[in-house]
Enzyme design. Structure first.
Site, PDB file in Angstrom:
ATOM      1  CG  ASP A 165      -0.115   0.125   2.538  1.00 18.69           C
ATOM      2  OD1 ASP A 165       0.096   1.254   3.016  1.00 18.69           O
ATOM      3  OD2 ASP A 165       0.316  -0.920   3.070  1.00 18.69           O
ATOM      4  CB  SER A 166       0.947   4.263   0.617  1.00 21.89           C
ATOM      5  OG  SER A 166       1.272   5.628   0.528  1.00 21.89           O
ATOM      6  CB  ALA A 167       5.824   4.042   0.410  1.00 18.32           C
ATOM      7  CG  LEU A 193      -4.801  -0.141  -0.379  1.00 20.64           C
ATOM      8  CD1 LEU A 193      -6.160   0.071  -1.034  1.00 20.64           C
ATOM      9  CD2 LEU A 193      -4.963  -0.898   0.929  1.00 20.64           C
ATOM     10  CG  HIS A 288      -3.380   7.288   1.332  1.00 20.20           C
ATOM     11  ND1 HIS A 288      -3.105   6.932   0.031  1.00 20.20           N
ATOM     12  CD2 HIS A 288      -2.226   7.100   2.039  1.00 20.20           C
ATOM     13  CE1 HIS A 288      -1.840   6.556  -0.052  1.00 20.20           C
ATOM     14  NE2 HIS A 288      -1.291   6.636   1.138  1.00 20.20           N
TER      15      HIS A 288
END
Length: 326
Positions: A165-167, A193, A288
């Site tokens: 997810d994200s990074a 994600l 987020h």
């Protein structure tokens, strides 16, 4: 079967009151705190310490979930079992988010135990090196080494799923591209994600005001910091510029009001142009990494049902493709 994988999905669930409340809380806390702290190394250190305090708060895990710290080679992390009857021949390699300087496998257990249950296999959540002490290249080296370690442990590549997810979504995509470029056997699929995919000089102008959690200016600032001295359009630095030819099926999920939404969408479109089957999901008004809030957010729990359907389609796709390849 391609049609089941190569789809755009915009879930039409009514936005829950919990989601509306969480968006309000994030807008009044996380967003201004990030705007204040993510400006220099000192502020980043404070943010990191705050997250470390959060890790010490006992998490709410069901009794059937087990978490075991472990390491192999120089790779450290934790094994997460989301249930008692998992297929131990398969594994999910998970990369947590945190903008490459905060969070850990412990902070992301609300995702990893549910992902284990959805995939029907254990999850190894990697504790990869992060900034500001370490570089993007070192994070990627850890991810690649963890994948190689799983292969050396006897897992077949087709029985490995990459997710993040994200990074961690950035790291998932960069790992897939690096594995392909090195000629290594590729995993069955990748799940991203709210991925952070564009670390180039491009400024974010979409959803700047509507994103309840991420301040666009701070995301841009972090991108400049992590890419200092690098070619920020290198696909391993900004996966949005990658050629995804030969990459296995992808599931890319984002919220409709995220500042990262469009770069996630661009990866989905680019990968499809390169012949990759992509399931792209855009969830209305979800913040987020919304599945991280699954303990209190109904949509966060529903997300894992979507993951299960995607993985079922991936298995059917590989089963169909195997005889054709023979």
């Amino acid at each position: 079967m391609v049609d089941e994988l190569n789809v755009d999905i915009r879930p039409e669930y009514p936005v829950s009151w919990q989601a509306a409340a969480i968006n309000g809380v994030l807008r009044g806390t996380m967003k201004p705190i990030s705007t204040l702290l993510v400006r220099n190394t000192t502020g980043m250190a404070v943010a990191s310490r705050l997250m470390c305090l959060g890790e010490r708060v006992p998490g709410i895990l069901p009794g059937h979930v087990s978490v075991v710290p472990d390491g192999f080679g120089s790779c450290t992390g934790e094994w997460v079992h989301g249930g008692p009857y998992l297929d131990e021949r398969k594994v999910v390699l998970y990369f947590h988010g945190g903008a490459y300087f905060v969070c850990s496998p412990a902070t992301h257990r609300p995702i990893t135990w549910r992902l284990s249950a959805a995939a029907g296999s254990p999850v190894f959540s990697l504790d990869y090196r992060q900034g500001p002490v370490h570089t993007l290249a070192e994070s990627l080296a850890d991810a690649l080494q963890a994948y190689e370690c799983l292969l050396n442990l006897g897992y077949d590549a087709k029985d490995i799923l990459l997710a993040g997810d994200s990074a961690g979504g950035h790291l998932t995509l960069a790992t897939l591209l690096a594995l392909r470029d090195r000629g290594m056997p590729l995993p069955a699929a990748g799940v991203c994600l709210s991925p952070w995919t564009d670390l180039s000089e491009s400024r974010r102008r979409v959803n700047v005001w509507s994103d309840p959690m991420l301040p666009a200016g701070r995301v841009d600032w972090l991108a400049r910091r992590w890419t200092d001295g690098l070619d920020c359009r290198d696909p391993l630095v900004s996966p949005v510029y990658g050629d995804y030819t030969g990459i296995p099926p992808l599931m890319i999920v984002t919220g409709s009001t995220e500042v990262l939404r469009d770069e996630a969408r661009r990866v989905a479109l680019s990968a499809r142009e390169n012949g990759v089957q992509v399931t792209y999901e855009e969830w209305t008004r979800m913040p987020h990494i919304f599945p991280l809030l699954a303990d209190v957010l109904p949509e966060g729990r529903l997300f894992f049902e979507h993951v299960s359907r995607f993985l079922d389609a991936v298995r059917d796709h590989h089963a169909t493709a195997a005889p054709e390849a023979a």
